[in-house]
Design a protein around this motif. Structure first.
Motif, PDB file in Angstrom:
ATOM      1  N   SER A   1      -2.259  48.396   0.276  1.00  0.00           N
ATOM      2  CA  SER A   1      -1.392  49.560   0.458  1.00  0.00           C
ATOM      3  C   SER A   1      -1.457  50.078   1.894  1.00  0.00           C
ATOM      4  N   GLN A   2      -2.618  50.011   2.534  1.00  0.00           N
ATOM      5  CA  GLN A   2      -2.725  50.416   3.935  1.00  0.00           C
ATOM      6  C   GLN A   2      -1.949  49.468   4.849  1.00  0.00           C
TER       7      GLN A   2
ATOM      8  N   TYR B   1       0.805  47.818   4.032  1.00  0.00           N
ATOM      9  CA  TYR B   1       2.210  48.176   3.885  1.00  0.00           C
ATOM     10  C   TYR B   1       2.532  49.437   4.686  1.00  0.00           C
ATOM     11  N   TYR B   2       1.618  50.394   4.687  1.00  0.00           N
ATOM     12  CA  TYR B   2       1.819  51.606   5.474  1.00  0.00           C
ATOM     13  C   TYR B   2       1.911  51.275   6.965  1.00  0.00           C
TER      14      TYR B   2
ATOM     15  N   SER C   1      -6.750  46.474  -3.365  1.00  0.00           N
ATOM     16  CA  SER C   1      -5.478  47.171  -3.578  1.00  0.00           C
ATOM     17  C   SER C   1      -5.287  48.256  -2.533  1.00  0.00           C
TER      18      SER C   1
END
Length: 90
Positions: free
Chosen positions: A77-78, A80-81, A73
């Motif tokens: 998220s990284q 997407y960043y 997870s």
């Protein structure tokens, strides 16, 4: 027209590349060890939560499964960043 770099310019470029690679590699190595330590701490933390005297194999699956889900997870998220960061730079 200039055909190539002088010896001084070539040496300066090499020094910059070596300095750049050294800085980035040390950053990634430290991040790797940080996540290794965090993973070990998560094993102990979730191990104390899931261990209730049942089947040891089932407890191990719960512990490692939970840790893998949390770390994946974080990776998602990284990503997407990074995608948003690249979109802003264009």
């Amino acid at each position: 027209m200039k055909e190539g770099n002088t010896k001084e310019e070539t040496n300066e470029i090499k020094e910059r590349l070596i300095a750049l690679m050294g800085d980035t590699m040390s950053k990634y190595i430290s991040i790797f060890f940080l996540f290794a330590i965090v993973s070990v701490l998560l094993i102990f933390m979730f191990g104390s939560v899931f261990m209730d005297g049942g089947n040891p194999a089932e407890e191990a699956v719960y512990i490692f499964g939970t840790i893998i889900v949390l770390l994946l997870s974080f990776i998602i998220s990284q990503l997407y960043y990074l995608i948003d960061l690249f979109r802003k730079n264009r």
